[in-house]
Design a protein around this motif. Structure first.
Motif, PDB file in Angstrom:
ATOM      1  N   ILE A   7       0.841  -1.205   0.000  1.00  0.00           N
ATOM      2  CA  ILE A   7       0.000   0.000   0.000  1.00  0.00           C
ATOM      3  C   ILE A   7       0.873   1.252   0.000  1.00  0.00           C
ATOM      4  O   ILE A   7       0.548   2.246  -0.668  1.00  0.00           O
ATOM      5  N   ARG A   8       1.983   1.205   0.715  1.00  0.00           N
ATOM      6  CA  ARG A   8       2.918   2.344   0.739  1.00  0.00           C
ATOM      7  C   ARG A   8       3.467   2.611  -0.667  1.00  0.00           C
ATOM      8  O   ARG A   8       3.575   3.761  -1.103  1.00  0.00           O
ATOM      9  N   GLU A  67      -7.804   7.047  -1.164  1.00  0.00           N
ATOM     10  CA  GLU A  67      -8.462   7.788  -0.081  1.00  0.00           C
ATOM     11  C   GLU A  67      -8.400   7.004   1.227  1.00  0.00           C
ATOM     12  O   GLU A  67      -8.032   7.538   2.279  1.00  0.00           O
ATOM     13  N   HIS A  68      -8.749   5.716   1.182  1.00  0.00           N
ATOM     14  CA  HIS A  68      -8.731   4.901   2.397  1.00  0.00           C
ATOM     15  C   HIS A  68      -7.302   4.684   2.891  1.00  0.00           C
ATOM     16  O   HIS A  68      -7.050   4.717   4.101  1.00  0.00           O
ATOM     17  N   ALA A  75      -3.425   7.585  10.333  1.00  0.00           N
ATOM     18  CA  ALA A  75      -3.703   6.939  11.616  1.00  0.00           C
ATOM     19  C   ALA A  75      -2.457   6.250  12.164  1.00  0.00           C
ATOM     20  O   ALA A  75      -2.178   6.307  13.370  1.00  0.00           O
ATOM     21  N   LEU A  76      -1.696   5.603  11.295  1.00  0.00           N
ATOM     22  CA  LEU A  76      -0.450   4.963  11.725  1.00  0.00           C
ATOM     23  C   LEU A  76       0.542   5.990  12.256  1.00  0.00           C
ATOM     24  O   LEU A  76       1.224   5.753  13.251  1.00  0.00           O
ATOM     25  N   ALA A  77       0.616   7.131  11.579  1.00  0.00           N
ATOM     26  CA  ALA A  77       1.532   8.187  12.032  1.00  0.00           C
ATOM     27  C   ALA A  77       1.121   8.705  13.405  1.00  0.00           C
ATOM     28  O   ALA A  77       1.960   8.946  14.273  1.00  0.00           O
ATOM     29  N   ALA A 261      -6.725  18.009   6.197  1.00  0.00           N
ATOM     30  CA  ALA A 261      -7.692  17.916   7.286  1.00  0.00           C
ATOM     31  C   ALA A 261      -7.390  16.735   8.202  1.00  0.00           C
ATOM     32  O   ALA A 261      -7.549  16.819   9.418  1.00  0.00           O
ATOM     33  N   ALA A 262      -6.907  15.635   7.627  1.00  0.00           N
ATOM     34  CA  ALA A 262      -6.624  14.441   8.427  1.00  0.00           C
ATOM     35  C   ALA A 262      -5.482  14.655   9.407  1.00  0.00           C
ATOM     36  O   ALA A 262      -5.345  13.930  10.388  1.00  0.00           O
TER      37      ALA A 262
END
Length: 301
Positions: A7-8, A67-68, A75-77, A261-262
């Motif tokens: 995914i990375r 997007e996901h 979230a991992l960060a 925003a995240a």
């Protein structure tokens, strides 16, 4: 469930829009990346990219995955930050900025912040266009207009001022109508990427004989000839120039700090954003005060 490393790789290619663009950051060669992407598409049973000589463009399925995956990455960060004692800032942060800010304000601001946080790696991305945060070109950006679309957070940093300037040894114009006899220095009209950078209407000018898409190049042009609108905070770096017609023309613009925003839930980026905004505000004020101090030395006409 897909391997996060795959995914990375996918995210890096999606943001760079090419294998060659993603390769340096991943420390892989483009051919290896191509095979990794192809294997991921095969496992998912769907094409994630439309491949062409121009690069890799996301398909609708790829856009949904990006997007996901971007949310998962954020979230991992945040999870990694939560397990780290709050000391000095660390890691890499990239700031996008228009080249006026990037050349005359950000270097000293970033140097001061990094000196207080020696484990922090700061990168300044100077572009003659708007930085694309959605493609993660940067972690945050300084802009001259607040964005009107996108999942972004925006805060005003500070106002800044611009004035007409020319060489100190050039004849001083007495009114704006005198500018028609002088070569005007400014932006290439069809390369102005933000309406706040369009100064021609303020000058009543139809064209720009000496033009560049770079503020720094414009400043170098003014050191040789012509007259043009300059950031007051840049003038301390060009002692050959002086402001003129300040009673007739003085412009005010603003810098805005724009973030994903995240990233609002990232304590690390939020701490850095607060430091950056405060330091930029202080440095613009300091440089503009230095510009004004030049009045007694004959800097203003």
């Amino acid at each position: 469930m897909e391997n996060w490393d795959d995914i990375r790789v996918f995210l890096a290619v999606a943001r760079a829009e090419s294998l060659s663009g993603a390769a340096p950051g991943l420390r892989m060669d483009p051919a290896t990346l191509g095979r990794r992407v192809a294997r991921l598409e095969e496992r998912l049973g769907a094409a994630l990219f439309v491949k062409s000589p121009q690069g890799y463009a996301l398909t609708p399925r790829g856009e949904r995955l990006a997007e996901h995956a971007g949310r998962a990455e954020a979230a991992l960060a945040r999870a990694a930050e939560a397990g780290t004692p709050e000391r000095g800032l660390s890691g890499q942060i990239r700031i996008g900025a228009p080249d006026g800010c990037a050349n005359f304000v950000l270097p000293q601001v970033c140097a001061a912040i990094q000196a207080e946080n020696p484990d922090l790696e700061l990168q300044i991305l100077a572009l003659p266009r708007v930085v694309n945060l959605s493609k993660r070109e940067a972690d945050m950006a300084v802009t001259v207009s607040p964005p009107e679309a996108g999942r972004l957070t925006v805060q005003k940093i500070t106002d800044y001022r611009l004035s007409l300037a020319q060489r100190a040894d050039a004849p001083v114009p007495t009114r704006l109508s005198d500018l028609g006899t002088r070569p005007l220095v400014g932006y290439i009209p069809d390369m102005i990427f933000d309406r706040e950078l369009d100064y021609l209407g303020s000058l009543g000018a139809q064209g720009v004989p000496l033009a560049s898409n770079s503020v720094s190049v414009q400043l170098q042009m003014l050191r040789h000839a012509g007259i043009g609108i300059v950031h007051d905070f840049a003038l301390p770096f060009a002692p050959e120039l002086r402001r003129v017609l300040t009673d007739e023309l003085r412009l005010t613009r603003a810098f805005w700090l724009v973030r994903h925003a995240a990233d609002r839930r990232s304590a690390r980026l939020t701490r850095f954003a607060a430091l950056l905004a405060a330091a930029l505000r202080a440095e613009v004020a300091r440089l503009e005060a230095e510009c004004l101090t030049g009045t007694s030395a004959g800097r203003d006409g």
